[in-house]
Structure formats: structure tokens, C-alpha cells
Scaffold this active site. Structure first.
Site, mmCIF file in Angstrom:
data_model
loop_
_atom_site.group_PDB
_atom_site.id
_atom_site.type_symbol
_atom_site.label_atom_id
_atom_site.label_comp_id
_atom_site.label_asym_id
_atom_site.label_seq_id
_atom_site.Cartn_x
_atom_site.Cartn_y
_atom_site.Cartn_z
ATOM 1 N N SER A 26 0.416 -1.111 0.018
ATOM 2 C CA SER A 26 0.212 -0.334 0.126
ATOM 3 C C SER A 26 0.923 1.134 0.069
ATOM 4 O O SER A 26 -0.072 2.484 -0.608
ATOM 5 C CB SER A 26 -0.918 0.289 1.262
ATOM 6 O OG SER A 26 0.154 -0.013 2.171
ATOM 7 N N ARG A 104 11.813 -7.562 7.887
ATOM 8 C CA ARG A 104 12.904 -7.665 8.171
ATOM 9 C C ARG A 104 14.053 -6.752 8.479
ATOM 10 O O ARG A 104 14.284 -6.008 7.986
ATOM 11 C CB ARG A 104 14.081 -8.572 7.277
ATOM 12 C CG ARG A 104 12.767 -9.854 6.494
ATOM 13 C CD ARG A 104 13.372 -11.364 5.462
ATOM 14 N NE ARG A 104 12.698 -11.804 5.700
ATOM 15 C CZ ARG A 104 12.488 -12.796 6.371
ATOM 16 N NH1 ARG A 104 13.164 -13.399 8.060
ATOM 17 N NH2 ARG A 104 11.635 -13.950 5.759
ATOM 18 N N ILE A 105 14.851 -6.973 9.428
ATOM 19 C CA ILE A 105 15.793 -5.815 9.707
ATOM 20 C C ILE A 105 17.593 -6.141 9.223
ATOM 21 O O ILE A 105 17.834 -7.064 8.813
ATOM 22 C CB ILE A 105 16.428 -5.719 10.983
ATOM 23 C CG1 ILE A 105 15.215 -5.877 12.459
ATOM 24 C CG2 ILE A 105 17.455 -5.306 11.434
ATOM 25 C CD1 ILE A 105 15.633 -6.675 13.629
ATOM 26 N N LEU A 106 17.700 -5.029 8.414
ATOM 27 C CA LEU A 106 18.760 -4.925 7.377
ATOM 28 C C LEU A 106 19.610 -4.761 8.374
ATOM 29 O O LEU A 106 20.288 -4.052 9.637
ATOM 30 C CB LEU A 106 18.402 -3.519 6.890
ATOM 31 C CG LEU A 106 17.584 -4.008 5.458
ATOM 32 C CD1 LEU A 106 17.716 -2.288 5.251
ATOM 33 C CD2 LEU A 106 17.323 -4.625 4.515
ATOM 34 N N HIS A 122 6.612 3.461 10.412
ATOM 35 C CA HIS A 122 6.886 2.338 12.048
ATOM 36 C C HIS A 122 5.354 3.290 12.255
ATOM 37 O O HIS A 122 4.936 4.477 11.928
ATOM 38 C CB HIS A 122 7.709 3.039 12.932
ATOM 39 C CG HIS A 122 7.462 2.213 14.088
ATOM 40 N ND1 HIS A 122 7.545 0.803 14.213
ATOM 41 C CD2 HIS A 122 7.051 2.360 15.336
ATOM 42 C CE1 HIS A 122 7.214 0.076 15.311
ATOM 43 N NE2 HIS A 122 6.983 1.209 15.968
ATOM 44 N N ASP A 154 18.938 3.186 11.302
ATOM 45 C CA ASP A 154 20.681 2.981 11.844
ATOM 46 C C ASP A 154 20.598 1.666 12.505
ATOM 47 O O ASP A 154 19.584 0.528 11.901
ATOM 48 C CB ASP A 154 20.683 4.253 12.890
ATOM 49 C CG ASP A 154 19.716 4.175 13.924
ATOM 50 O OD1 ASP A 154 19.398 2.836 14.181
ATOM 51 O OD2 ASP A 154 19.601 4.309 14.810
ATOM 52 N N ALA A 155 21.240 1.063 13.383
ATOM 53 C CA ALA A 155 21.469 -0.412 13.350
ATOM 54 C C ALA A 155 20.957 -0.482 14.009
ATOM 55 O O ALA A 155 20.700 -1.780 14.284
ATOM 56 C CB ALA A 155 23.178 -0.333 13.445
ATOM 57 N N ASP A 158 14.407 0.538 15.609
ATOM 58 C CA ASP A 158 13.442 2.268 14.941
ATOM 59 C C ASP A 158 14.108 2.743 16.310
ATOM 60 O O ASP A 158 13.111 3.294 17.066
ATOM 61 C CB ASP A 158 11.796 1.703 15.574
ATOM 62 C CG ASP A 158 11.033 0.217 14.279
ATOM 63 O OD1 ASP A 158 11.668 0.855 12.618
ATOM 64 O OD2 ASP A 158 10.879 -0.258 14.839
#
Length: 213
Positions: A26, A104-106, A122, A154-155, A158
Site C-alpha cells: 500500500s 526484516r531488519i537490515l 513505523h 540506523d543499526a 526503530d
């Protein structure tokens, strides 16, 4: 458009957007609807997803946007998948990478490859209620107002510098689904507005704060 260090990453032409999505798309649809508007300043040039069944793939195909599926099951481990995602994104030569429902977390290595050029949405007013269950957690805490956030990635989870936020009231009869649907409406508008501003005016991070313009 500029990186947080002030170096140009775009040109006088529209900034190149690569969208990462895991679901129906969306937010991708909202960006596609906006990117042809005169003066918007950005254009979606590619979609990368981790799910071969993601509805976002249909949207990209219908819009004539190239896409890539980078499914974790196709890689021997997480590190190899991380590299695969980075390579798939790099093919499109992005000025900005937009996480739009990407679940997924990058890795830090991915972020290092596109420094200051990855933004995320978010469904809560960060720093409150980070993580995968922002809507559920807001309801569980009994807040009367929640909302959505667009932030630089960032690492952490959120934890990156906040770019923009919109408040959404929690209604007395809300459940997770109804509240999330209203947040999604606000989220789409906020993402389109914020990405356009970044493309036109540039993005910097100064003392841990995100600055557009």
C-alpha cells in the site's frame, strides 16, 4: 538531494527510489501514485521483496517497475542474504531506499553501503512502541493518541533519527486491526510527503537529528 554528510547523491532529475516491501504494497502504491506529479522530485525505479508472494510485486509489474525477489530460503545463511539484498538494491542505483512494510531488519553492512539513504515507516510515535508490534503495544498501554513515524534507519530497531510524525487518535472501540488501518492511511500520506521533501530539499543528520533542507 544530499547525504547526511552533505555530499550530493542525486542530480537535477528525479531522485531514484528503491522500495523494499514484504506485503501488499500500500505504501508502494502511494509512492507510485505520487511520483508522476510535476515537481514531486522522486521516482520509484525498483522494488525488492523478501517474499515471492508479496502483493507489492503485482503493483510493480502493473506500473512497469522492475522488481527482484531475495528470499532468505534461497541463501545459505543470514550474511549471504544480507549481501543478496544489498546487491539487488544496488542494481537500481538508488538515491533513496524506502522501507515500506519491509518486515526484516537490515544489517549494518547494508546500511554502510547506502549511508544516510535508507528511510523507514513505523506505525507508532517513536521512540514509543518500537518493534514489530507497535499498534498492539500502544493499545495494550492504553494510550489515547498514537500515530506513525518516518525515520532514518540506523543499526538499532526503530531507533534512527526521526524525520516526520503524524498523530492518530485511539478510539474507544478500536482493536488492533481498526487502529492499524487508520494509521496506515496517515502513514501513506506522511511517507509520500516526506520522501518528496527529501528528494527536493536534501537530507542531513546533525547531532543525531534528521534535517530536511
Amino acid at each position: 538531494m544530499q547525504t547526511p554528510s552533505g555530499h550530493p547523491v542525486g542530480s537535477t532529475s528525479a531522485a531514484r527510489l528503491v522500495v523494499l516491501a514484504s506485503g501488499g504494497g500500500s505504501n508502494l502504491a502511494a509512492l507510485l501514485a505520487a511520483h508522476d506529479a510535476p515537481g514531486y522530485g522522486a521516482r520509484v525505479v525498483g522494488l525488492v521483496t523478501d517474499k515471492p508472494t508479496a502483493g507489492a510485486l503485482d503493483l510493480a509489474r502493473d506500473a512497469g517497475i522492475a522488481s527482484a525477489v531475495v528470499a532468505p530460503a534461497d541463501f545459505e545463511d543470514r550474511a549471504a542474504w544480507d549481501r543478496g539484498v544489498a546487491e539487488a538494491v544496488a542494481v537500481f542505483r538508488p538515491d533513496l531506499v524506502v522501507l515500506a512494510g519491509f518486515m526484516r531488519i537490515l544489517s549494518p553492512s547494508f546500511l554502510d553501503r547506502f549511508p544516510g539513504r535508507v528511510v523507514n515507516t513505523h506505525p507508532a510515535l517513536l521512540p514509543s512502541f518500537p518493534g514489530a508490534h507497535g499498534v498492539r503495544d500502544a493499545l495494550a498501554h492504553g494510550v489515547r493518541v498514537t500515530g506513525c513515524t518516518v525515520h532514518v534507519v540506523d543499526a538499532g530497531v526503530d531507533t534512527g533519527p526521526i524525520l516526520a510524525q503524524v498523530a492518530v487518535p485511539v478510539l474507544p472501540d478500536d482493536d488492533e486491526a481498526s487502529l492499524h488501518e487508520r494509521i496506515k492511511v496517515a502513514e501513506r500520506a506522511l511517507l509520500v510527503e516526506t520522501v518528496g521533501r527529501i528528494a527536493r530539499d536534501g537530507l542531513r543528520v546533525v547531532d543525531g537529528r534528521a534535517v530536511i533542507g
